[in-house]
Design a protein around this motif. Structure first.
Motif, mmCIF file in Angstrom:
data_model
loop_
_atom_site.group_PDB
_atom_site.id
_atom_site.type_symbol
_atom_site.label_atom_id
_atom_site.label_comp_id
_atom_site.label_asym_id
_atom_site.label_seq_id
_atom_site.Cartn_x
_atom_site.Cartn_y
_atom_site.Cartn_z
ATOM 1 N N UNK A 447 0.801 -1.228 0.000
ATOM 2 C CA UNK A 447 0.000 0.000 0.000
ATOM 3 C C UNK A 447 0.834 1.279 0.000
ATOM 4 N N UNK A 448 2.122 1.195 0.312
ATOM 5 C CA UNK A 448 2.940 2.417 0.361
ATOM 6 C C UNK A 448 3.298 2.921 -1.040
ATOM 7 N N UNK A 449 3.042 2.096 -2.040
ATOM 8 C CA UNK A 449 3.345 2.447 -3.432
ATOM 9 C C UNK A 449 2.065 2.911 -4.115
ATOM 10 N N UNK A 450 2.167 3.950 -4.923
ATOM 11 C CA UNK A 450 1.010 4.428 -5.683
ATOM 12 C C UNK A 450 0.373 3.248 -6.431
ATOM 13 N N UNK A 451 -0.955 3.095 -6.337
ATOM 14 C CA UNK A 451 -1.603 1.927 -6.954
ATOM 15 C C UNK A 451 -1.288 1.754 -8.431
ATOM 16 N N UNK A 452 -1.067 2.848 -9.138
ATOM 17 C CA UNK A 452 -0.860 2.761 -10.582
ATOM 18 C C UNK A 452 0.471 2.100 -10.939
#
Length: 588
Positions: A447-452
Motif C-alpha cells: 500500500x505504500x506504493x502508488x496503486x498505478x
C-alpha cells in the motif's frame, strides 16, 4: 495556515497598493534544510513591487513579523520567504485542536460511495494479484469513510462460465469423489486443483490430435474435454438439475475457502453480487440504447456502438444470436448497483489490463444519459512481481494468497525471534504477534506504493524493523506504549511548556497534517498518502525519543507534556495503520 495567506494578501495591499486574492498566494512547506515551517513564493509579487524577489520577500517578511503575532521570524532564500511560526501557535494547536478526541474525524458529507473489489473467479484460489486488489479496495473504503463518506463495500464474484465448468468436469472425471473434508484441503484449493488437472489433460488431448494431423487451432477446438466443458456450460445455462447441483456444491467449497483467506487478510464486504445472477442483465439497456440511437445494428443482427470519434473503436455490445458479451453484463450490473444503493460515486478496483474496458463502459453509460455515470471511477493498479526464486506457487505460475500469508508469518517469526524480544510471551501470544507483524509487513509494502505503479514485493525486505516498512511503524507504536506504561499519572494534568524543541515542534506539525492527509488520500483514492505520512510520523517520533527523554524529563511539566505528545502520536499511528487495514501491537 489561512492566517498567513490572509496576512500576505494584506501585505501586498499595504506595501504595493495592489489587490490580490488568497488564490494568488503560493504557500509551501519549508524545505527541511532551511529554517521555518511555511514558505511564500515571492516571484509572482515582483510585478507589483517592481523589485527583485529577495527585496520583495524582505519587505513582506518585515510586514508579517510586525503585524502577525504568530510570526516569530523569517529568512529569504532567493525568491522564497521562509516563515518561522511562534511556538505559542503550535502549542495552542496541539492543546486546542490535535488533542481533542474528534481530531482527524471528518463529519459526514452526505455522499455515498461504493467500492467494488476482490472480484474472484470460483475456479481457483485467490493469488498475489488478488491480495493487492483486496488490500487496496479495503483501505480505500476505510479512508473514504474517515473522510466523511457513507461507504458500501461490494464483491462481484465471477461464479459462472467455461472456467468453472472446466473444474467441475475435471472433478467429475478424475476426482473420485474427493471433498475438502476427505482431503483436508481448503475448498478453493481443491477446486483449483481440478482446474489445473483439466488444463493438463486438455493439453494431452491437443497433442494427441496434432499427432493425428490436426492443426493447433483445430486440436484446441476438437479436443473432447473442451467439447464436454462447453456442453456442460450449455446445460448450466439451461438449468440442468445435475449440473446445477454440482455447481452449487463446488462453489460452496470455494466460498468456504475464500472466507478463510478474507479473514486472514482482514477484509470484508457489505454486499456480494454474483455473475450467475447478473449475466443476463444489460439487454434492456441495449434496447434503450438502440431506441436512443446510441447503438446500431449490423446486417447480421449484432449490436454495436461507434466510439471512433472519442478516440476508441467500434465495440460489440450484443452478439448476432442475441447473447450477451461481457460489457453487456457490466452495463446491466452498473444499473443494478445504482438501483440498489443510489450512490454518488462508484469505484471499480481492477487491474490495469482492464483500462480500455472501463473507458468503454463508462463512456457508453454517459452516452446513454445515465446521470450517475460521471461518478464512476476505475481504480487501476499495476501488477505485483516477486524476486525470482523467493516463493514458488503450487502450479509454478501464480503465487497463492494462502501460501504468501503463511510465508509472511514465517518470515516475521524468524526476524522477530532473531531480535530476542519475545522470549517471555506465551506461545499463543507469539503466534498472534507474528501474524500481526507478517500481515502488517505485507499490507504496508503493497500500500505504500502508488496503486498505478507495478511493484516488486520482497517478503524479507518487507519485514525489516529498521526500514520503510510496516514493522518499523508497528515497533514505534509498541515503543510509545511501553513508555506510556511507565509514565504513570504524569500526564494527568497537562501544563504546556513555554518553548518547544525542534523535534517536539516537528511532531506537532506532522500531527496537525493528519486530517489533510486523509482528505488527500480520499480525493485521489490513494492509500500511499496515508502510508508514507505515518512512516514520516514514526520517524519523527523516533528522532524525538532519542533526543529527549520522556521519563527523565527535566521537569514534571515537560514529562507530562512529552507523555501527552507521545500518546497523541501513538493514537494517530494506530488510526493511520487502521486505515491501511493494519493492526498495531501493544508490545513487540
Amino acid at each position: 495556515m489561512d492566517f498567513i495567506t490572509n496576512a500576505a494578501v494584506q501585505a501586498v495591499q499595504q506595501l504595493y497598493n495592489t489587490t490580490i486574492t488568497a488564490q494568488d498566494v503560493n504557500l509551501q512547506q519549508t524545505r527541511k534544510e532551511f529554517e521555518g515551517q511555511i514558505t511564500i513564493v515571492t516571484f509572482p509579487f515582483t510585478k507589483f513591487s517592481r523589485k527583485g524577489p529577495e527585496q520583495t520577500g524582505q519587505e513582506i517578511g518585515e510586514y508579517l513579523q510586525a503585524n502577525v503575532a504568530e510570526v516569530a521570524g523569517f529568512n529569504i532564500i532567493k525568491g522564497f520567504l521562509n516563515i518561522s511560526i511562534a511556538d505559542s501557535y503550535w502549542l495552542a494547536l496541539f492543546n486546542d485542536t490535535i488533542n481533542q478526541e474528534s481530531f482527524g474525524v471528518a463529519p459526514a458529507n452526505g455522499k455515498k460511495v461504493m467500492v467494488e473489489y476482490s472480484s474472484p473467479n470460483t475456479n481457483k484460489p485467490l493469488h498475489l494479484g488478488h491480495v493487492r486488489n483486496n488490500l487496496l479496495g479495503y483501505s480505500v473504503a476505510a479512508i473514504l469513510e474517515a473522510a466523511g463518506y457513507e461507504v458500501i463495500k461490494t464483491n462481484l464474484v465471477n461464479d459462472r462460465g467455461i472456467h468453472i465448468c472446466k473444474s467441475m468436469l475435471a472433478w467429475q472425471l478424475f476426482g473420485d469423489g474427493e471433498t475438502p473434508e476427505s482431503t483436508g484441503m481448503k475448498g478453493d484449493h481443491l477446486v483449483g486443483k481440478y482446474y489445473v488437472v483439466f488444463d493438463k489433460e486438455y493439453k494431452k488431448q491437443i497433442d494427441q490430435l496434432k499427432q493425428e494431423g490436426k492443426t493447433e487451432e483445430e486440436a484446441k477446438k476438437q479436443a473432447p474435454l473442451i467439447l464436454q466443458a462447453q456442453q456442460m456450460l450449455q446445460k448450466w445455462e439451461a438449468g440442468d438439475e445435475e449440473v446445477m447441483s454440482l455447481w452449487k456444491t463446488m462453489n460452496t467449497w470455494v466460498y468456504d475457502g475464500f472466507a478463510k483467506t478474507y479473514k486472514k487478510l482482514g477484509v470484508d464486504f457489505d454486499k456480494y453480487y454474483y455473475e450467475s445472477n447478473t449475466y443476463l442483465l444489460g439487454k434492456d439497456i441495449i434496447e434503450e440504447g438502440l431506441s436512443k440511437g446510441v447503438f446500431f445494428k449490423k446486417e447480421d443482427g449484432s449490436v454495436w456502438i461507434d466510439l471512433t470519434e472519442d478516440g476508441l473503436d467500434q465495440k460489440l455490445v450484443l452478439r448476432a444470436d442475441g447473447t450477451s458479451v461481457y460489457i453487456t453484463q457490466d452495463l446491466g450490473t452498473a444499473q443494478l448497483k445504482y438501483n440498489d444503493f443510489g450512490m454518488n460515486e462508484s469505484i471499480y478496483v481492477v487491474g490495469n489490463e482492464q483500462d480500455y474496458h472501463f473507458k468503454v463502459l463508462f463512456l457508453i453509460l454517459q452516452k446513454l444519459g445515465k446521470s450517475w455515470a460521471q461518478g464512476l471511477y476505475h481504480l487501476s493498479y499495476g501488477m505485483v512481481d516477486l524476486p525470482s526464486g523467493k516463493m514458488k506457487s503450487r502450479e509454478g505460475t501464480v503465487v497463492d494468497a494462502d501460501d504468501l500469508i503463511a510465508e509472511m508469518e514465517r518470515t516475521a517469526k524468524e526476524q522477530t525471534e532473531a531480535l530476542g524480544k519475545t522470549a517471555d510471551l506465551a506461545e499463543d501470544d507469539k503466534a498472534h504477534l507474528y501474524y500481526i507483524i507478517g500481515m502488517g509487513a505485507l499490507k504496508y509494502f503493497l500500500l505504500k506504493v502508488d496503486p498505478k505503479k507495478r511493484l516488486l514485493f520482497d517478503p524479507n525486505e518487507s519485514v525489516d524493523f529498521q526500514g520503510h516498512t510496516g514493522p518499523f511503524i508497528q515497533y514505534t507504536h509498541a515503543r510509545i506504549k511501553s513508555v506510556l506504561g511507565r509514565v504513570g499519572d504524569a500526564a494527568a494534568n497537562i501544563v504546556l511548556p513555554d518553548v518547544l524543541h525542534a523535534e517536539e515542534r516537528d511532531l506537532i506539525i506532522l500531527q496537525s497534517q493528519f486530517p489533510e492527509v486523509i482528505a488527500l488520500a480520499a480525493k485521489d483514492y490513494n492509500p500511499a498518502a496515508v502510508a508514507n505520512y505515518v512512516y514520516e510520523l514514526a520517524k519523527a517520533y523516533n528522532k524525538f525519543y532519542h533526543e529527549h527523554s520522556v521519563l527523565q524529563a527535566e521537569s514534571d511539566v515537560l514529562k507530562a507534556f512529552r507523555a501527552d505528545l507521545s500518546k497523541k502520536t501513538a493514537h494517530i499511528i494506530a488510526k493511520s495503520m487502521q486505515l491501511l487495514g493494519i493492526e498495531v501491537p501493544e508490545r513487540m
